[in-house]
Design a protein around this motif. Structure first.
Motif, PDB file in Angstrom:
ATOM      1  N   ASP A 244       0.835  -1.209   0.000  1.00 14.31           N
ATOM      2  CA  ASP A 244       0.000   0.000   0.000  1.00 14.31           C
ATOM      3  C   ASP A 244       0.868   1.257   0.000  1.00 14.31           C
ATOM      4  OD1 ASP A 244      -2.225  -1.591   0.018  1.00 14.31           O
ATOM      5  OD2 ASP A 244      -2.632  -1.350   2.170  1.00 14.31           O
ATOM      6  N   ARG A 247       2.442   1.631  -3.501  1.00 11.05           N
ATOM      7  CA  ARG A 247       1.452   2.065  -4.496  1.00 11.05           C
ATOM      8  C   ARG A 247       1.117   3.540  -4.306  1.00 11.05           C
ATOM      9  NH1 ARG A 247      -3.229  -2.292  -3.964  1.00 11.05           N
ATOM     10  NH2 ARG A 247      -4.226  -1.005  -5.564  1.00 11.05           N
ATOM     11  N   ALA A 248       1.009   3.982  -3.058  1.00 16.70           N
ATOM     12  CA  ALA A 248       0.713   5.389  -2.800  1.00 16.70           C
ATOM     13  C   ALA A 248       1.839   6.276  -3.326  1.00 16.70           C
ATOM     14  CB  ALA A 248       0.496   5.620  -1.312  1.00 16.70           C
ATOM     15  N   ARG A 251       1.834   6.262  -7.344  1.00 13.18           N
ATOM     16  CA  ARG A 251       0.721   6.909  -8.040  1.00 13.18           C
ATOM     17  C   ARG A 251       0.502   8.333  -7.562  1.00 13.18           C
ATOM     18  NH1 ARG A 251      -5.162   4.786  -6.071  1.00 13.18           N
ATOM     19  NH2 ARG A 251      -5.611   5.759  -8.056  1.00 13.18           N
ATOM     20  N   ALA A 252       1.362   8.841  -6.687  1.00 13.60           N
ATOM     21  CA  ALA A 252       1.175  10.194  -6.156  1.00 13.60           C
ATOM     22  C   ALA A 252       1.061  11.189  -7.312  1.00 13.60           C
ATOM     23  CB  ALA A 252       2.347  10.571  -5.262  1.00 13.60           C
ATOM     24  N   GLU A 322      -0.120  -0.784 -15.486  1.00 13.91           N
ATOM     25  CA  GLU A 322      -0.713  -0.557 -14.169  1.00 13.91           C
ATOM     26  C   GLU A 322      -1.911  -1.488 -13.984  1.00 13.91           C
ATOM     27  OE1 GLU A 322      -2.129   3.206 -11.337  1.00 13.91           O
ATOM     28  OE2 GLU A 322      -1.545   3.535 -13.426  1.00 13.91           O
ATOM     29  N   PRO A 325      -4.700   0.117  -9.352  1.00 14.37           N
ATOM     30  CA  PRO A 325      -4.352   1.503  -9.061  1.00 14.37           C
ATOM     31  C   PRO A 325      -3.057   1.623  -8.257  1.00 14.37           C
ATOM     32  CG  PRO A 325      -6.699   1.168  -8.750  1.00 14.37           C
ATOM     33  CD  PRO A 325      -6.115  -0.175  -8.990  1.00 14.37           C
ATOM     34  N   GLY A 326      -2.118   2.347  -8.818  1.00 15.13           N
ATOM     35  CA  GLY A 326      -0.840   2.555  -8.151  1.00 15.13           C
ATOM     36  C   GLY A 326       0.155   1.433  -8.308  1.00 15.13           C
TER      37      GLY A 326
END
Length: 362
Positions: A244, A247-248, A251-252, A322, A325-326
């Motif tokens: 997590d 991924r954060a 995808r920021a 991708e 998401p992320g």
């Protein structure tokens, strides 16, 4: 600037071909060479070399065509020539294809066409009457190895990755240059390399891959880890908390750099096979800083659980997918190549990913 692929070490001469044939035939005690004719000037109606031999008092004729390259495209043309030449001679004639180097695939092509072959590296199969001569040399010549490596170097690989993303598409050279970001001259060189090996064909609409699986096999067999700086870190995060956080960071919306899951970590998102205790990423400098902050990375000399490669080739960070998401991952082709050199478990994961995500390569 046009950068040509390396040529053969030197084009074979009729004298070299004749000497190589004499040397091979000398290994059969009951066979005698009675005469050799060569054609010093090109003549499409005549073979390059004919050799009259006698074996156990039976005459035979070897009809030879010599080409400067043994690549499949040249070999197929030579075999057509040989078929025409043999048709103009008595039934006691054997076609022989001669080139500087003849690959295993082309040797199979010759056998399917009932043609003998000889290359200047020592690979030979000559069969007629009661004579059968066969020799296989394991090593490829340096010129062949260099030429193949040229086809998979970073600039050329950008073209190949674009084509393999859409393996059924017909490509204009200008379109490939635009989408891959390399020069028209370099795309033309890649085009010629693919055509020579019959991995691609031309159509009215452009260049089309005809054997993407064979292309991927050759790329895998020549592949080595991307050049760049490999950094080792330890993160206290594990499992979903690590994923997590990564991924954060990836995808920021305000992220200045680029980073992606790679190798086993990318495979976990693309085609899960088996988890490892180490996580893998590609990143540029800004992407590295984002991952360091998000994953609380501490550099270590050993005991790492995160490997981050800063590749010299920035195109590797543009060739991504991708799946969630992320979860920005290296492409299936790139992930497959990286897994293929990651030991036994990597090879197994690569085979699984190929079955799941690269159906055209089965």
């Amino acid at each position: 600037m046009k950068i040509p692929f390396p040529a053969e070490e030197s084009d074979p001469s009729l004298q070299q071909a004749e000497e190589a044939l004499r040397d091979v035939l000398a290994h059969v005690p009951a066979l005698r060479v009675e005469g050799i004719n060569d054609v010093s000037a090109p003549d499409k109606w005549l073979p390059d070399l004919t050799i009259r031999v006698r074996f156990n008092d039976q005459p035979h004729l070897l009809i030879c065509v010599l080409k400067p390259s043994g690549q499949p495209r040249y070999a197929r043309g030579a075999l057509l020539e040989l078929r025409r030449h043999v048709a103009r001679h008595p039934p006691d004639a054997t076609p022989v294809f001669i080139a500087p180097y003849i690959s295993p695939a082309v040797r199979q092509m010759c056998s399917a066409e009932h043609a003998s072959y000889l290359d200047l590296q020592g690979n030979t199969r000559i069969a007629f009457g009661g004579v059968f001569i066969e020799r296989i040399v394991a090593d490829k010549p340096q010129a062949e190895q260099r030429e193949l490596k040229s086809l998979f170097r970073p600039k050329s690989a950008q073209v190949l990755r674009a084509m393999l993303r859409e393996p059924d598409r017909a490509w204009r050279v200008s379109d490939l240059a635009d989408i891959s970001g390399v020069s028209l001259g370099h795309v033309s060189n890649v085009r010629n390399g693919l055509l020579d090996r019959e991995w691609a064909r031309t159509s009215n609409d452009g260049l089309v891959l005809r054997a993407p699986a064979a292309l991927l096999d050759a790329w895998r067999d020549s592949y080595s880890a991307p050049a760049g700086e490999l950094l080792r870190f330890y993160t206290p995060l594990h499992g979903s908390a690590l994923e997590d956080a990564a991924r954060a960071a990836l995808r920021a919306p305000d992220a200045a750099g680029h980073a992606a899951f790679a190798s086993f970590s990318a495979a976990q998102w693309l085609a899960p096979y088996g988890r490892t205790g180490t996580h893998y990423f590609f990143a540029d400098d800004d992407g590295l800083r984002a991952l360091q902050a998000a994953l609380k990375l501490a550099p270590v000399l050993k005991g790492e659980n995160v490997n981050i490669l800063l590749p010299k080739d920035p195109a590797l960070l543009a060739d991504t997918i991708e799946p969630a998401p992320g979860a920005i991952c290296t492409s299936p082709v790139q992930t497959y190549l990286d897994l293929s050199i990651a030991g036994e478990r990597g090879a197994e994961a690569a085979d699984h990913l190929r079955q799941e995500k690269l159906p055209w390569s089965r």
